[in-house]
Enzyme design. Sequence first.
Site, PDB file in Angstrom:
ATOM      1  CE  LYS A  44      -2.658   2.715   3.334  1.00  0.00           C
ATOM      2  NZ  LYS A  44      -1.579   3.556   3.868  1.00  0.00           N
ATOM      3  CG  ASN A  45       2.257   2.895   3.551  1.00  0.00           C
ATOM      4  OD1 ASN A  45       1.096   3.227   3.288  1.00  0.00           O
ATOM      5  ND2 ASN A  45       2.693   2.723   4.784  1.00  0.00           N
ATOM      6  NE  ARG A  91      -0.266  12.571   6.935  1.00  0.00           N
ATOM      7  CZ  ARG A  91      -0.660  13.724   7.455  1.00  0.00           C
ATOM      8  NH1 ARG A  91      -1.931  14.015   7.568  1.00  0.00           N
ATOM      9  NH2 ARG A  91       0.225  14.608   7.845  1.00  0.00           N
ATOM     10  CB  CYS A 103      -4.599   6.761  10.345  1.00  0.00           C
ATOM     11  SG  CYS A 103      -5.131   5.309   9.421  1.00  0.00           S
ATOM     12  NE  ARG A 126      -0.198  11.011  10.075  1.00  0.00           N
ATOM     13  CZ  ARG A 126      -0.530   9.966   9.300  1.00  0.00           C
ATOM     14  NH1 ARG A 126      -1.774   9.563   9.231  1.00  0.00           N
ATOM     15  NH2 ARG A 126       0.386   9.334   8.594  1.00  0.00           N
ATOM     16  N   PRO A 127       2.470  16.675  11.774  1.00  0.00           N
ATOM     17  CG  PRO A 127       4.500  17.063  12.878  1.00  0.00           C
ATOM     18  CD  PRO A 127       3.266  16.206  12.923  1.00  0.00           C
ATOM     19  CB  ILE A 128       3.345  18.514   6.419  1.00  0.00           C
ATOM     20  CG1 ILE A 128       2.680  19.900   6.394  1.00  0.00           C
ATOM     21  CG2 ILE A 128       2.294  17.429   6.464  1.00  0.00           C
ATOM     22  CD1 ILE A 128       2.013  20.199   5.048  1.00  0.00           C
ATOM     23  CG  ASP A 129       7.959  20.089  10.783  1.00  0.00           C
ATOM     24  OD1 ASP A 129       7.172  19.125  10.899  1.00  0.00           O
ATOM     25  OD2 ASP A 129       9.072  20.109  11.325  1.00  0.00           O
ATOM     26  CD  GLN A 130      11.714  18.202   9.411  1.00  0.00           C
ATOM     27  OE1 GLN A 130      12.794  18.198   8.807  1.00  0.00           O
ATOM     28  NE2 GLN A 130      11.423  19.112  10.327  1.00  0.00           N
ATOM     29  CG  ASP A 160       1.955   1.731   9.668  1.00  0.00           C
ATOM     30  OD1 ASP A 160       1.680   2.563  10.553  1.00  0.00           O
ATOM     31  OD2 ASP A 160       2.090   2.048   8.467  1.00  0.00           O
ATOM     32  NE  ARG A 170      -7.234   5.134   4.277  1.00  0.00           N
ATOM     33  CZ  ARG A 170      -6.400   5.619   5.183  1.00  0.00           C
ATOM     34  NH1 ARG A 170      -6.845   5.999   6.338  1.00  0.00           N
ATOM     35  NH2 ARG A 170      -5.115   5.736   4.931  1.00  0.00           N
TER      36      ARG A 170
HETATM   37  C1  UD1 Z   1       3.954   6.897   6.922  1.00  0.00           C
HETATM   38  C2  UD1 Z   1       2.919   5.830   6.713  1.00  0.00           C
HETATM   39  C3  UD1 Z   1       2.276   5.482   8.039  1.00  0.00           C
HETATM   40  C4  UD1 Z   1       3.328   5.095   9.054  1.00  0.00           C
HETATM   41  C5  UD1 Z   1       4.413   6.160   9.139  1.00  0.00           C
HETATM   42  C6  UD1 Z   1       5.600   5.724  10.005  1.00  0.00           C
HETATM   43  C7  UD1 Z   1       2.140   6.330   4.458  1.00  0.00           C
HETATM   44  C8  UD1 Z   1       1.034   6.796   3.607  1.00  0.00           C
HETATM   45  N1  UD1 Z   1       1.917   6.327   5.774  1.00  0.00           N
HETATM   46  O1  UD1 Z   1       3.253   8.034   7.439  1.00  0.00           O
HETATM   47  O2  UD1 Z   1       1.395   4.388   7.815  1.00  0.00           O
HETATM   48  O3  UD1 Z   1       2.716   4.971  10.332  1.00  0.00           O
HETATM   49  O4  UD1 Z   1       4.933   6.428   7.832  1.00  0.00           O
HETATM   50  O5  UD1 Z   1       6.152   4.544   9.535  1.00  0.00           O
HETATM   51  O6  UD1 Z   1       3.183   5.914   3.974  1.00  0.00           O
HETATM   52  N2  UD1 Z   1       7.002  14.186  11.400  1.00  0.00           N
HETATM   53  C9  UD1 Z   1       7.351  15.502  11.666  1.00  0.00           C
HETATM   54  N3  UD1 Z   1       7.352  16.397  10.630  1.00  0.00           N
HETATM   55  C10 UD1 Z   1       7.044  16.031   9.335  1.00  0.00           C
HETATM   56  C11 UD1 Z   1       6.685  14.694   9.083  1.00  0.00           C
HETATM   57  C12 UD1 Z   1       6.671  13.789  10.124  1.00  0.00           C
HETATM   58  O7  UD1 Z   1       7.638  15.858  12.808  1.00  0.00           O
HETATM   59  O8  UD1 Z   1       7.075  16.884   8.455  1.00  0.00           O
HETATM   60  C13 UD1 Z   1       6.982  13.207  12.489  1.00  0.00           C
HETATM   61  C14 UD1 Z   1       5.607  12.594  12.740  1.00  0.00           C
HETATM   62  O9  UD1 Z   1       4.836  13.377  13.624  1.00  0.00           O
HETATM   63  C15 UD1 Z   1       5.976  11.222  13.317  1.00  0.00           C
HETATM   64  C16 UD1 Z   1       7.290  10.889  12.611  1.00  0.00           C
HETATM   65  O10 UD1 Z   1       7.804  12.108  12.099  1.00  0.00           O
HETATM   66  O11 UD1 Z   1       6.229  11.345  14.702  1.00  0.00           O
HETATM   67  C17 UD1 Z   1       7.148   9.900  11.477  1.00  0.00           C
HETATM   68  O12 UD1 Z   1       6.202  10.394  10.537  1.00  0.00           O
HETATM   69  P1  UD1 Z   1       6.279  10.002   8.990  1.00  0.00           P
HETATM   70  O13 UD1 Z   1       7.351   8.953   8.804  1.00  0.00           O
HETATM   71  O14 UD1 Z   1       6.358  11.222   8.176  1.00  0.00           O
HETATM   72  O15 UD1 Z   1       4.867   9.317   8.739  1.00  0.00           O
HETATM   73  P2  UD1 Z   1       3.968   9.457   7.447  1.00  0.00           P
HETATM   74  O16 UD1 Z   1       4.816   9.555   6.232  1.00  0.00           O
HETATM   75  O17 UD1 Z   1       2.904  10.466   7.688  1.00  0.00           O
END
Ligand code: UD1
Length: 438
Positions: free
Chosen positions: A22-23, A96, A120, A125-129, A310, A403
């Site tokens: 899926k991912n 997502r 989920c 769930r920040p996207i700052d990175q 997961d 999903r």
């Molecule tokens: C992806 C997976 C999700 C899985 C997660 C961790 C998909 C669609 N989803 O989610 O199923 O649980 O990887 O293996 O592939 N973070 C920040 N800033 C950012 C992005 C992330 O601080 O910009 C933090 C998050 O809050 C979290 C950690 O980094 O604590 C990991 O998040 P991330 O690996 O980005 O998860 P997703 O890509 O959203």
Amino acid sequence: MEKYVIHGGKPLHGEVEISGAKNAAVAIIPAAIMVRGVCRLENLPQISDTDTLLHILTYMGARVNAINRTTVEVDCTDVQMDCLPEEMWSLTRKIRASYYLVGAMLGRFGRACSTMPGGCNFGVRPIDQHIKGLTALGADMDVSGGFIRAEAGGGRLRGNTVYLDKVSVGATINIMIAAATAEGRTVIENVAREPHIVDLANFLNSMGADVRGAGTNVIKIRGVRQLHGGTYALIPDQIEAGTYMAAVAAVGGAVRVSNVIPKHLECISSKLREMNVEVEEGDDYVLVRRAEPLRAADIKTMPYPGFPTDMHPQMTAVLCCAPGRSVMTEGVWSSGRFKYVGELRKMGADIQVEEQSAFVQGGRRLTGAVVRACDLRAGAAVVIAGLAAEGTTVVEDINYIERGYQNLVGKFRALGADICCVDEPDLPGERTLGWIAG
Ligand code: UD1
């Protein structure tokens, strides 16, 4: 509303074939926007998240042609849309992975506009990175009012060095996609190493990109002017495989889990062995057999190659079946991953949550109850608990499960489980999605 009805207590026997990841799929489908030509994608999972993304691409002007149940040809040559209109917002807000559309549109057109993503709910769930990375490539990013708008100065991104402050799967993928056609060289440091990161790199490379180092913590990308079409087969789903392995551990029996890459499952296999579950590896399968008694264990989730977050809810369901005290500690998500606990408690589980850990007193017989799938993997956990429980379990809100799990009901039934999806008139568990031929 559709629900799963499970009569528990039947050991699992036979073979289950694992679908495409899926991912990986939810990254590779948006990445196809970068390609002028036909991408033939094989081993795609037949799940609602891929259906949603293919629907969005079709709306954007892509030609999507289903060859068979798991193979789709996507041709984005004529796609010109760099801003998703209102008709698409309910879809982009549902999943997502819709934020990968931003990386892909930005890479192809130098501009992108979409809603904030859904998915989920693990709390914040920040996207700052993602923003940091795309900004480093020269994009002017505006995140406000529930939208993400991006514009590359001069119309094309420029390679740069990006250091991720947090190991993020999503940010690694988004930056990789956008950088594939940026001018010059991009270096992304402290990246995620999950199998689907490597799969995305292999996909991009087979379409003419130059991405190196995926699977290590530094990825180097030499931008190319344009990507071309090609054929790519996705890897099998690590988490789907792990879910069936966990089910055998919780319920009992012996199952051959096939079409897997055993190396991707090592973190799960070794933990199950510690719990007295036999796991034998073949070339593309694992044989899983539960021995007696199941043993308690402590688990902490971490980025790959650590134990996957997961698999956290599903493994807690297994820990409930292991006599003694176990601890499940969440090391990736800071909140929101424990919503399944309340549901397992309805089934008689003895679990206390303190900060980032669930303390499980296992070995009590679980009993059937009416429970909810709070999110995708929480849903898988209550299914496993229902299969192990005495009596009847009804699982509501199964749309979350669908999903990410292809034909979950059909696959468990083939292993001898008594599970069905009510309100499914013909073949229980076999769902037909929009893009599937026939
Ligand atoms: C992806 C997976 C999700 C899985 C997660 C961790 C998909 C669609 N989803 O989610 O199923 O649980 O990887 O293996 O592939 N973070 C920040 N800033 C950012 C992005 C992330 O601080 O910009 C933090 C998050 O809050 C979290 C950690 O980094 O604590 C990991 O998040 P991330 O690996 O980005 O998860 P997703 O890509 O959203």
